[in-house]
Design a protein around this motif. Structure first.
Motif, PDB file in Angstrom:
ATOM      1  N   UNK A 162       0.826  -1.205   0.000  1.00 46.84           N
ATOM      2  CA  UNK A 162       0.000   0.000   0.000  1.00 46.84           C
ATOM      3  C   UNK A 162       0.865   1.262   0.000  1.00 46.84           C
ATOM      4  N   UNK A 163       2.043   1.190   0.598  1.00 47.78           N
ATOM      5  CA  UNK A 163       2.922   2.357   0.651  1.00 47.78           C
ATOM      6  C   UNK A 163       3.418   2.759  -0.735  1.00 47.78           C
ATOM      7  N   UNK A 164       3.453   1.814  -1.672  1.00 49.97           N
ATOM      8  CA  UNK A 164       3.895   2.126  -3.016  1.00 49.97           C
ATOM      9  C   UNK A 164       2.923   3.018  -3.758  1.00 49.97           C
ATOM     10  N   UNK A 165       1.679   3.078  -3.305  1.00 51.36           N
ATOM     11  CA  UNK A 165       0.669   3.923  -3.931  1.00 51.36           C
ATOM     12  C   UNK A 165       0.663   5.336  -3.348  1.00 51.36           C
ATOM     13  N   UNK A 166       1.410   5.573  -2.286  1.00 47.66           N
ATOM     14  CA  UNK A 166       1.420   6.869  -1.620  1.00 47.66           C
ATOM     15  C   UNK A 166       2.581   7.723  -2.125  1.00 47.66           C
ATOM     16  N   UNK A 167       2.441   9.020  -1.999  1.00 39.45           N
ATOM     17  CA  UNK A 167       3.498   9.940  -2.394  1.00 39.45           C
ATOM     18  C   UNK A 167       4.569   9.910  -1.305  1.00 39.45           C
ATOM     19  N   UNK A 168       5.795   9.648  -1.678  1.00 41.48           N
ATOM     20  CA  UNK A 168       6.927   9.465  -0.768  1.00 41.48           C
ATOM     21  C   UNK A 168       6.686   8.330   0.221  1.00 41.48           C
ATOM     22  N   UNK A 169       5.754   7.444  -0.080  1.00 38.95           N
ATOM     23  CA  UNK A 169       5.453   6.312   0.786  1.00 38.95           C
ATOM     24  C   UNK A 169       4.687   6.682   2.033  1.00 38.95           C
ATOM     25  N   UNK A 170       4.254   7.949   2.182  1.00 41.62           N
ATOM     26  CA  UNK A 170       3.583   8.397   3.398  1.00 41.62           C
ATOM     27  C   UNK A 170       2.279   9.146   3.165  1.00 41.62           C
ATOM     28  N   UNK A 171       2.153   9.905   2.079  1.00 37.61           N
ATOM     29  CA  UNK A 171       1.058  10.856   1.932  1.00 37.61           C
ATOM     30  C   UNK A 171       0.158  10.539   0.755  1.00 37.61           C
ATOM     31  N   UNK A 172      -1.144  10.750   0.962  1.00 34.72           N
ATOM     32  CA  UNK A 172      -2.107  10.734  -0.137  1.00 34.72           C
ATOM     33  C   UNK A 172      -2.134  12.136  -0.750  1.00 34.72           C
ATOM     34  N   UNK A 173      -2.666  12.284  -1.963  1.00 35.13           N
ATOM     35  CA  UNK A 173      -2.754  13.637  -2.531  1.00 35.13           C
ATOM     36  C   UNK A 173      -3.569  14.590  -1.653  1.00 35.13           C
ATOM     37  N   UNK A 174      -4.654  14.095  -1.040  1.00 34.96           N
ATOM     38  CA  UNK A 174      -5.462  14.949  -0.162  1.00 34.96           C
ATOM     39  C   UNK A 174      -4.650  15.442   1.027  1.00 34.96           C
ATOM     40  N   UNK A 175      -3.791  14.602   1.576  1.00 33.53           N
ATOM     41  CA  UNK A 175      -2.953  15.006   2.707  1.00 33.53           C
ATOM     42  C   UNK A 175      -2.045  16.163   2.334  1.00 33.53           C
TER      43      UNK A 175
END
Length: 102
Positions: free
Chosen positions: A10-23
């Motif tokens: 799931x971390x591979x789908x996040x920006x920098x492995x931590x953030x969603x675009x909304x975050x």
């Protein structure tokens, strides 16, 4: 022919492995409001400075990663949903239709 799925897929789908675009949008809005307040309001006292920096601090706190959850915003949303939804759960298991009403 066994396939091993890594635990952090799931971390591979996040920006920098931590953030969603909304975050990042939420944090960017907090930073933008803070920069505008810094440009407009004079920093005359400590209370005013805390007030001016509060949008960036609050949004930073909301998008801060937390173990076992995505971030603090996710925890707050789940707590709100738990407290506002029905707390009495009706049994609808495999034998729900076998039980006769009295």
């Amino acid at each position: 022919m066994n396939y091993l799925i890594p635990a952090n897929t799931k971390r591979g789908q996040l920006i920098l492995g931590l953030f969603r675009p909304f975050d990042l949008i939420l944090f960017g809005c907090g930073i933008l409001v803070t920069i505008i307040l810094l440009a407009v309001m004079p920093l005359s006292s400590t209370i005013v400075t805390i007030f001016i920096l509060s949008p960036a601090i609050i949004t930073g706190f909301l998008v801060m990663p937390v173990p076992y959850y995505h971030n603090m915003l996710n925890i707050i949303i789940e707590m709100y949903e738990f407290l506002t939804n029905r707390q009495t759960y009706r049994w609808k298991g495999w034998c729900y239709k076998d039980v006769q009403k009295k």
